[in-house]
Design a protein around this motif. Structure first.
Motif, PDB file in Angstrom:
ATOM      1  N   PRO A  23       0.793  -1.234   0.000  1.00 43.45           N
ATOM      2  CA  PRO A  23       0.000   0.000   0.000  1.00 43.45           C
ATOM      3  C   PRO A  23       0.825   1.285   0.000  1.00 43.45           C
ATOM      4  CG  PRO A  23      -0.947  -1.583   1.518  1.00 43.45           C
ATOM      5  CD  PRO A  23       0.376  -2.141   1.094  1.00 43.45           C
ATOM      6  N   TYR A  83      -8.420   4.002   1.976  1.00 46.68           N
ATOM      7  CA  TYR A  83      -8.920   4.064   0.603  1.00 46.68           C
ATOM      8  C   TYR A  83     -10.433   4.266   0.619  1.00 46.68           C
ATOM      9  CZ  TYR A  83      -4.529   1.529  -0.322  1.00 46.68           C
ATOM     10  OH  TYR A  83      -3.218   1.140  -0.379  1.00 46.68           O
ATOM     11  N   THR A  84     -10.953   4.720  -0.510  1.00 49.45           N
ATOM     12  CA  THR A  84     -12.399   4.753  -0.707  1.00 49.45           C
ATOM     13  C   THR A  84     -12.745   3.954  -1.960  1.00 49.45           C
ATOM     14  OG1 THR A  84     -12.250   6.860  -1.902  1.00 49.45           O
ATOM     15  CG2 THR A  84     -12.763   6.966   0.455  1.00 49.45           C
ATOM     16  N   GLU A 100     -15.263   3.131   2.948  1.00 48.04           N
ATOM     17  CA  GLU A 100     -13.870   3.249   3.370  1.00 48.04           C
ATOM     18  C   GLU A 100     -13.242   1.880   3.625  1.00 48.04           C
ATOM     19  OE1 GLU A 100     -12.142   4.966   7.385  1.00 48.04           O
ATOM     20  OE2 GLU A 100     -12.569   6.640   6.010  1.00 48.04           O
ATOM     21  N   ALA A 139     -10.349   0.374  -5.060  1.00 47.83           N
ATOM     22  CA  ALA A 139     -10.444   1.516  -4.148  1.00 47.83           C
ATOM     23  C   ALA A 139      -9.232   2.421  -4.342  1.00 47.83           C
ATOM     24  CB  ALA A 139     -10.533   1.053  -2.705  1.00 47.83           C
ATOM     25  N   THR A 140      -9.451   3.717  -4.256  1.00 52.01           N
ATOM     26  CA  THR A 140      -8.368   4.684  -4.473  1.00 52.01           C
ATOM     27  C   THR A 140      -7.896   5.269  -3.146  1.00 52.01           C
ATOM     28  OG1 THR A 140     -10.042   6.414  -4.821  1.00 52.01           O
ATOM     29  CG2 THR A 140      -9.170   5.315  -6.774  1.00 52.01           C
ATOM     30  N   PRO A 141      -6.604   5.596  -3.052  1.00 49.84           N
ATOM     31  CA  PRO A 141      -6.064   6.120  -1.802  1.00 49.84           C
ATOM     32  C   PRO A 141      -6.662   7.460  -1.432  1.00 49.84           C
ATOM     33  CG  PRO A 141      -4.299   5.550  -3.347  1.00 49.84           C
ATOM     34  CD  PRO A 141      -5.578   5.498  -4.101  1.00 49.84           C
ATOM     35  N   ALA A 172      -3.716   1.836  -6.655  1.00 45.44           N
ATOM     36  CA  ALA A 172      -5.032   1.528  -6.097  1.00 45.44           C
ATOM     37  C   ALA A 172      -4.932   0.286  -5.230  1.00 45.44           C
ATOM     38  CB  ALA A 172      -6.046   1.310  -7.220  1.00 45.44           C
TER      39      ALA A 172
END
Length: 210
Positions: free
Chosen positions: A108, A155-156, A142, A206-208, A181
């Protein structure tokens, strides 16, 4: 669930010395008074060579994720490093309550590439796993990943997609460059009694959070 995935150079210097010519001897030979040797001048460097640090640049060590939390579906799972099965499939922990981080890909905290974490949806002798809820994740949910050093990456959720297993875009999902991601993968779709596998994969991207 199945995811396809210079030798040293030696310099020898030969030094040959010339023997001095013998002085003439016998009658009539001129006698030359000894002379003091001329002082030898200390050579000066023609060019000052800059001193450069020749040490190698250290390579960043990956930080293995050890926990993934998805509060929207009540998932709080241990994560362990995994590799590749002999048949080329991504290795996964047998227990659906434990997820696997693909250790040959980015973590990550890597500056580039996707972090892939996957888990079984179920398995014989085990209850349904937490990733069974991935299919119900709403956009914006989240996800938090914790590393072995205690750091957290948040991330979301951007997308939740079903892929037939033969059409899973592994090159994109396991990308090591050009993207950053978190990719969560589990099984989904209909269960095929003849093969003992689900027809699809459920993939969450999910994006940071900056």
């Amino acid at each position: 669930m199945t995811l396809r995935l210079i030798a040293p150079l030696v310099l020898i210097l030969a030094l040959s010395a010339c023997a001095p010519a013998p002085a003439p001897s016998g009658a009539g030979a001129p006698v030359t008074p000894p002379t003091s040797p001329a002082p030898t001048a200390t050579p000066t460097a023609a060019v000052d060579v800059p001193i450069v640090d020749g040490s190698l640049t250290s390579v960043r060590a990956p930080v293995p994720p050890v926990r993934v939390q998805v509060p929207a579906i009540g998932a709080d799972m241990e994560v362990v490093p995994v590799g590749v099965e002999p048949n080329g499939a991504m290795e996964l922990p047998v227990d659906p309550a434990v997820a696997g981080w693909y250790r040959f890909g980015p973590d990550p905290w890597s500056p580039d590439g996707n972090t892939v974490i996957a888990a079984h949806i179920d398995a014989p002798d085990y209850p349904i796993g937490p990733f069974a809820g991935l299919r119900d994740l709403p956009a914006g949910a989240e996800v938090t990943v914790t590393g072995a050093d205690g750091a957290s990456a948040v991330y979301t959720v951007s997308t939740v997609t079903y892929y037939p297993k033969q059409e899973l875009p592994t090159q994109d999902l396991f990308a090591r460059q050009g993207t950053r991601a978190l990719v969560l993968i589990t099984c989904g779709g209909e269960f095929d009694e003849t093969t003992g596998h689900y027809d699809d994969n459920v993939v969450v991207v999910a994006t940071p959070v900056a």
